[in-house]
Write an enzyme that holds these catalytic residues in place. Structure first.
Site, PDB file in Angstrom:
ATOM      1  N   TYR A 177       0.825  -1.213   0.000  1.00  0.00           N
ATOM      2  CA  TYR A 177       0.000   0.000   0.000  1.00  0.00           C
ATOM      3  C   TYR A 177       0.862   1.267   0.000  1.00  0.00           C
ATOM      4  O   TYR A 177       0.830   2.063  -0.947  1.00  0.00           O
ATOM      5  CB  TYR A 177      -0.922  -0.051   1.209  1.00  0.00           C
ATOM      6  CG  TYR A 177      -1.666   1.210   1.542  1.00  0.00           C
ATOM      7  CD1 TYR A 177      -2.299   1.956   0.549  1.00  0.00           C
ATOM      8  CD2 TYR A 177      -1.771   1.641   2.858  1.00  0.00           C
ATOM      9  CE1 TYR A 177      -3.002   3.115   0.867  1.00  0.00           C
ATOM     10  CE2 TYR A 177      -2.469   2.789   3.191  1.00  0.00           C
ATOM     11  CZ  TYR A 177      -3.078   3.523   2.189  1.00  0.00           C
ATOM     12  OH  TYR A 177      -3.766   4.660   2.509  1.00  0.00           O
ATOM     13  N   ARG A 228      -7.570   8.715  16.834  1.00  0.00           N
ATOM     14  CA  ARG A 228      -6.375   8.369  16.076  1.00  0.00           C
ATOM     15  C   ARG A 228      -6.019   9.495  15.123  1.00  0.00           C
ATOM     16  O   ARG A 228      -6.869  10.262  14.684  1.00  0.00           O
ATOM     17  CB  ARG A 228      -6.578   7.067  15.286  1.00  0.00           C
ATOM     18  CG  ARG A 228      -6.768   5.831  16.165  1.00  0.00           C
ATOM     19  CD  ARG A 228      -5.495   5.508  16.914  1.00  0.00           C
ATOM     20  NE  ARG A 228      -5.629   4.318  17.749  1.00  0.00           N
ATOM     21  CZ  ARG A 228      -5.947   4.351  19.046  1.00  0.00           C
ATOM     22  NH1 ARG A 228      -6.175   5.521  19.644  1.00  0.00           N
ATOM     23  NH2 ARG A 228      -6.019   3.233  19.740  1.00  0.00           N
ATOM     24  N   ASP A 285      -5.499  -1.232  23.270  1.00  0.00           N
ATOM     25  CA  ASP A 285      -5.837  -0.036  22.498  1.00  0.00           C
ATOM     26  C   ASP A 285      -5.787   1.198  23.392  1.00  0.00           C
ATOM     27  O   ASP A 285      -6.602   1.336  24.307  1.00  0.00           O
ATOM     28  CB  ASP A 285      -7.253  -0.156  21.908  1.00  0.00           C
ATOM     29  CG  ASP A 285      -7.247  -0.629  20.476  1.00  0.00           C
ATOM     30  OD1 ASP A 285      -6.158  -0.762  19.903  1.00  0.00           O
ATOM     31  OD2 ASP A 285      -8.344  -0.856  19.930  1.00  0.00           O
ATOM     32  N   GLY A 304       1.720  -7.720  -0.773  1.00  0.00           N
ATOM     33  CA  GLY A 304       1.722  -6.771  -1.877  1.00  0.00           C
ATOM     34  C   GLY A 304       1.019  -7.329  -3.102  1.00  0.00           C
ATOM     35  O   GLY A 304       0.607  -8.500  -3.144  1.00  0.00           O
ATOM     36  N   TYR A 333       5.818  -6.469  17.219  1.00  0.00           N
ATOM     37  CA  TYR A 333       5.968  -5.706  15.976  1.00  0.00           C
ATOM     38  C   TYR A 333       6.722  -4.399  16.240  1.00  0.00           C
ATOM     39  O   TYR A 333       7.701  -4.070  15.572  1.00  0.00           O
ATOM     40  CB  TYR A 333       4.598  -5.423  15.361  1.00  0.00           C
ATOM     41  CG  TYR A 333       4.628  -4.325  14.321  1.00  0.00           C
ATOM     42  CD1 TYR A 333       5.381  -4.465  13.167  1.00  0.00           C
ATOM     43  CD2 TYR A 333       3.907  -3.143  14.507  1.00  0.00           C
ATOM     44  CE1 TYR A 333       5.433  -3.450  12.219  1.00  0.00           C
ATOM     45  CE2 TYR A 333       3.947  -2.139  13.563  1.00  0.00           C
ATOM     46  CZ  TYR A 333       4.716  -2.290  12.422  1.00  0.00           C
ATOM     47  OH  TYR A 333       4.764  -1.277  11.488  1.00  0.00           O
TER      48      TYR A 333
END
Length: 326
Positions: free
Chosen positions: A11, A220, A283, A36, A142
């Site tokens: 992306y 966000r 979150d 991808g 990550y």
């Protein structure tokens, strides 16, 4: 310049590759097509299919395409939730891929490196908006894997003189008429909302409505993917002048999940039903970037700062490509 773009079929990578070409650079895209899409690679770029975890494939890439002036490294496993279930896929594989790439870079005299990093470095920020000098507390394997790579770059500069920029960005969104967001599975809010408008989902699930925000839903910082691409190019071109840098990239404004739904309703003309679900573990209530450092040093500023612009460009691509690149 001649630029290697790893993950250039993805992306953000594909849109950065297209913008590099438009700016007059030569581009080689290297991608294993795990997430991808071959159709996303700009026609003016050379494409090499391969996996950065394979050192022989990386060495062959540098033998066959000599003379890289810089590297933009997007290729990565990027799912925060998956990294909590499969930590070594991130802690090991992301670092091995970057290490193989950096080994060949210094062996072939490549002097510039731009890392696609992450806001997941900041799981416990002391202040909001989050400054580029905020202490690093990765929120997942990550995020930790990106920090490993940032530290590796620090040592490669000290030992080999490789100049680098680490760009930590928040929520990339939006699209261009030719390229947009197509993930399988899709986990990002804006494309999910637009899939409802296209009739591909029944409703949106919003995780949590009891956060300490103006409407109870998470806030966000969304940044248009073209603004991200511009920041990558500015950082690349400034390395020789300014030296290695780290920057946070965002609008500096936050939008709640409900504001995203309401704006998408306005843009698409679709009612976009939603319901609330439980909070997702981990979150945070609010994530907003401070981009003051890159604004002051490189003169960067978002060209598409408004949520309606961001969602509008994403909607244009999704309407033209309702099934993505399939």
């Amino acid at each position: 310049m001649k630029i290697l773009v790893t993950g250039g079929a993805g992306y953000i990578g594909s849109i950065c590759a297209a913008e590099l070409l438009a700016a007059g650079h030569d581009v080689v895209v290297f991608d294993n097509l795990y997430q991808g899409h071959r159709a996303a690679v700009p026609s003016g770029a050379a494409f090499v299919e391969g996996d950065l975890r394979d050192p022989d494939a990386v060495a062959r890439l540098f033998r066959d395409h000599r003379g890289f002036d810089g590297i933009m490294h997007f290729a990565s496993f990027t799912l925060v939730g998956e990294s909590m279930q499969l930590p070594l896929k991130y802690l090991r594989d992301n670092l091995v891929a970057a290490a193989n790439l950096l080994e060949q870079a210094v062996a072939h005299g490549v002097g510039r490196f731009i890392l696609s990093s992450t806001a997941n470095l900041f799981d416990d920020p002391a202040t909001i908006p989050i400054d580029a000098d905020e202490r690093i507390v990765p929120g997942s394997p990550y995020g930790e894997s990106k920090y490993f790579i940032e530290r590796t770059l620090y040592w490669f500069e000290r030992i080999y003189g490789l100049k680098y920029a680490c760009l930590r960005y928040f929520n990339a969104a939006g699209g261009t008429p030719d390229r947009g967001e197509h993930h399988e599975p899709e986990l990002h809010l804006i494309p999910i909302v637009l899939q409802v408008a296209l009739g591909q989902r029944e409703k949106v699930i919003i995780f949590g409505n009891d956060y300490p925000t103006k409407d109870g839903t998470c806030v966000r910082d969304y940044i248009h993917v073209l603004d991200l691409a511009q920041a990558h190019i500015l950082a690349l071109e400034a390395l020789d002048r300014l030296g290695s840098r780290t920057y946070n990239l965002g609008n500096g404004n936050g939008f709640t999940n409900l504001e995203v739904v309401e704006t998408a309703r306005k843009v698409t003309g679709h009612p976009i039903p939603y319901e609330f679900g439980p909070r997702r573990p981990g979150d945070p209530a609010i994530l907003i970037a401070s981009s003051e450092k890159i604004r002051n040093e490189l003169g960067w500023s978002p060209r598409f700062p408004h949520l309606e612009q961001i969602i509008g460009s994403a909607w244009e691509w999704h309407r033209r490509h309702p099934h993505g690149y399939r």
